[in-house]
Motif scaffolding. Structure first.
Motif, PDB file in Angstrom:
ATOM      1  N   ARG A   1       4.781   5.469  -5.828  1.00 21.62           N
ATOM      2  CA  ARG A   1       3.372   5.759  -5.570  1.00 21.62           C
ATOM      3  C   ARG A   1       2.942   6.992  -6.340  1.00 21.62           C
ATOM      4  N   GLU A   2       1.629   7.126  -6.500  1.00 20.66           N
ATOM      5  CA  GLU A   2       1.078   8.301  -7.173  1.00 20.66           C
ATOM      6  C   GLU A   2       1.447   9.561  -6.388  1.00 20.66           C
TER       7      GLU A   2
ATOM      8  N   TRP B   1       0.808  -1.217   0.000  1.00 23.16           N
ATOM      9  CA  TRP B   1       0.000   0.000   0.000  1.00 23.16           C
ATOM     10  C   TRP B   1       0.847   1.275   0.000  1.00 23.16           C
ATOM     11  N   PHE B   2       1.908   1.274   0.834  1.00 21.89           N
ATOM     12  CA  PHE B   2       2.594   2.536   1.128  1.00 21.89           C
ATOM     13  C   PHE B   2       4.085   2.537   0.788  1.00 21.89           C
TER      14      PHE B   2
END
Length: 267
Positions: free
Chosen positions: A175-176, A170-171
Motif C-alpha cells: 500500500r501507499e 483495500w487494506f
C-alpha cells in the motif's frame, strides 16, 4: 502547495469558486474525498476544503498527540478567517461532522449553519459503553499488527457489509506509505477522540444545525447516532443520496440535494 500555518500544524487547503463560503470537511477523509462535490458547488459558492491535521498533506509538530474535534474546529476557524469570505456553511461528514459541530459551538460568529452528515456521536447511544469498548479493542487489534482484523471489526461495528475480498483489496498487500501513515494516525490518535466527543446540546439548540443521513444507511451505527442527535435537538434528519460516503460516491446526486439545503439556509 497552499498551506496555512496554525499552532502545532501546517494545514493544506484548497479554495475554489466564488460566492458564499461553504466548507467541506472530513476526518479522517482528506480534501481529495470532496474534490468532485467541491467542483460541482464551486460554480455558485466559494468552497474550502482541507486535509485534517496529520493527514496526507497536512503536517503536525508531534504525531504522538491526539487530534481532537475541538482542535480540528480551531483549525477550521483559522482557515475560515484566512479565506475571509465567511460566515460559512460548514458541511462535515463522519468525524468531520463532529469537527463542524464543535466549530459551531466554539465559533458561532463564523458559522451561519452546520450540515452534520452522519456524525458518530456514540455517547448519545444507550449502549455507548459497549461501542466504546469495541473501539478500544479495534484500536488495540490494529496496533498489534492485525490491520485486516481491525478493519473487519470497524465494518462490523458500523454495520457496513463489506466482503473479506474487498477488505483485502483495500487494506491488504502493498500500500501507499502515506495511506498507511494516515490510517495509523487515525486508529492511534483520532478515532477515539472523535467518537468520545459529546455535544453541548443546549448550545447546539441555539445554532442552525441540519443533520444529514444517507438513504442507504438504515440500521448502521451512524443511522442510530443521527436519530439520537435529532431527538436531542428537535431536528428531523435530512436524507441524502448514498450511504456514509455518498458525497464521494454519488457527488452529482449529492450536490443536487446539498444545493437545495444551501439555498434554504441562505434565505
Amino acid at each position: 502547495m497552499p498551506v496555512l500555518t496554525v499552532p502545532t500544524a501546517n494545514l493544506y487547503y484548497e479554495l475554489r469558486g466564488s460566492g458564499p463560503l461553504v466548507v467541506l470537511t472530513g476526518a479522517p477523509m482528506d480534501a481529495r474525498s470532496f474534490d468532485p462535490l467541491a467542483d460541482l458547488l464551486a460554480t455558485d459558492y466559494t468552497v474550502l476544503t482541507a486535509d485534517p491535521r496529520a493527514i496526507n498533506r497536512s503536517s503536525v509538530e508531534d504525531r504522538d498527540q491526539d487530534s481532537t474535534p475541538q482542535q480540528r474546529a480551531d483549525d477550521l476557524s483559522r482557515l475560515i478567517a484566512y479565506a475571509d469570505a465567511g460566515p460559512a456553511v460548514a458541511f462535515g461528514s463522519s468525524g468531520g461532522a463532529v469537527s463542524a459541530l464543535a466549530l459551531a459551538e466554539a465559533h458561532p460568529e463564523q458559522v451561519a449553519a452546520v450540515i452534520a452528515h452522519e456524525p458518530p456521536i456514540v455517547g448519545l447511544l444507550d449502549d455507548a459503553a459497549r461501542v466504546h469498548a469495541e473501539t478500544d479493542e479495534m484500536c488495540a487489534t490494529y496496533l498489534a499488527g492485525d490491520v485486516l482484523g481491525a478493519w473487519r471489526m470497524f465494518m462490523d461495528q458500523a454495520n457496513l457489509q463489506v466482503p473479506d475480498e474487498l477488505l483485502e483489496q483495500w487494506f491488504g498487500g502493498e500500500r501507499e506509505p502515506q495511506a498507511v501513515a494516515d490510517e495509523r494516525f487515525w486508529f492511534t490518535h483520532e478515532l477515539r477522540a472523535s467518537t468520545h466527543w459529546m455535544p453541548e446540546i443546549a448550545v447546539l439548540r441555539s445554532r442552525n444545525v441540519v443533520i444529514g443521513l444517507g438513504e442507504e444507511s438504515g440500521g448502521q451505527l451512524c443511522d442510530r447516532t443521527c436519530h439520537r442527535l435529532g431527538q436531542e435537538l428537535g431536528v428531523e434528519p435530512m436524507v441524502f443520496p448514498g450511504d456514509h460516503t455518498g458525497f464521494a460516491e454519488q457527488p452529482e446526486a449529492f450536490a443536487k440535494i446539498l444545493r437545495d439545503v444551501l439555498r434554504e439556509l441562505h434565505h
